[in-house]
Design a protein around this motif. Sequence first.
Motif, PDB file in Angstrom:
ATOM      1  N   VAL A   8       8.338  63.425   9.404  1.00  0.00           N
ATOM      2  CA  VAL A   8       9.649  62.436   8.977  1.00  0.00           C
ATOM      3  C   VAL A   8      10.603  62.400   9.777  1.00  0.00           C
ATOM      4  O   VAL A   8      10.989  61.316  10.206  1.00  0.00           O
TER       5      VAL A   8
ATOM      6  N   ARG B 231      11.807  58.929  11.905  1.00  0.00           N
ATOM      7  CA  ARG B 231      13.091  58.472  11.890  1.00  0.00           C
ATOM      8  C   ARG B 231      13.724  57.968  12.878  1.00  0.00           C
ATOM      9  O   ARG B 231      14.280  56.966  13.317  1.00  0.00           O
TER      10      ARG B 231
ATOM     11  N   ASN C 208       7.526  58.514   2.588  1.00  0.00           N
ATOM     12  CA  ASN C 208       8.545  59.657   2.451  1.00  0.00           C
ATOM     13  C   ASN C 208      10.035  58.709   2.124  1.00  0.00           C
ATOM     14  O   ASN C 208      11.006  59.029   2.236  1.00  0.00           O
ATOM     15  N   ASP C 209       9.780  57.292   1.461  1.00  0.00           N
ATOM     16  CA  ASP C 209      10.688  56.507   1.205  1.00  0.00           C
ATOM     17  C   ASP C 209      11.549  57.262   0.170  1.00  0.00           C
ATOM     18  O   ASP C 209      10.811  57.672  -0.900  1.00  0.00           O
TER      19      ASP C 209
ATOM     20  N   HIS D 193      15.788  59.184   4.238  1.00  0.00           N
ATOM     21  CA  HIS D 193      14.187  59.736   4.417  1.00  0.00           C
ATOM     22  C   HIS D 193      14.261  61.307   4.480  1.00  0.00           C
ATOM     23  O   HIS D 193      13.639  62.137   3.738  1.00  0.00           O
TER      24      HIS D 193
ATOM     25  N   ALA E 153       7.254  57.038   7.391  1.00  0.00           N
ATOM     26  CA  ALA E 153       8.436  56.312   6.808  1.00  0.00           C
ATOM     27  C   ALA E 153       8.368  55.901   5.094  1.00  0.00           C
ATOM     28  O   ALA E 153       9.040  56.131   4.292  1.00  0.00           O
TER      29      ALA E 153
END
Length: 194
Positions: free
Chosen positions: A157, A161, A56-57, A123, A53
């Motif tokens: 990703v 999430r 991939n902010d 994201h 996370a």
Amino acid sequence: MNINFWIAILSAAILLLLIFNVRNSRRFNLFDHWLHHKLLIRKHDGIGWQIIAFINDPKLLVVLDVFLASFLISKNKNLLAFWVLFTLGFTDLIGIFLKKWMRRKRPILHSDLEEGYSFPSGHVLGSTVMALIIWQIFANQLGNRLLLILAIIWLMVVISRISLKAHFPSDILGATSLAVLCFSIAQQLLFLII
């Protein structure tokens, strides 16, 4: 009409259907909550998912986008560099607007690290459009290996999430649909200028 047109139409239809149901359908939202609960990965606060996370902010993806544009400028591909910046910027702006307009709360028990609204997932939105940008630019040189790598990263990703309880499944699907739609629009603009 080409396949990209139909992909854009399908993405827009899915996105509009999700927006309508998230805003208006109690039954849809109950199903979304139920599905979110069923999809949870048992070790939901694992450090691995938090690292994915973080990497991939959306803010870090902007930095990656600027590096990619800088690389393209160094190769004298200025229009393509501008397109890269425009595509992520355009997509992020639409995503921010949609988040503020929808004002959907995050799932119960989400991490304290997560803030803001839930729909669409920033994201997933950013990682999807960045994957599509990278595929557009490097597919001819790197082929199927690149596609596999991008698909694995995107899937990680998505799982992160859900696993971190940051989003409902419709947030993920909405972000993916929005990213594909925005990318399709930007891709048509690219074909016009190149």
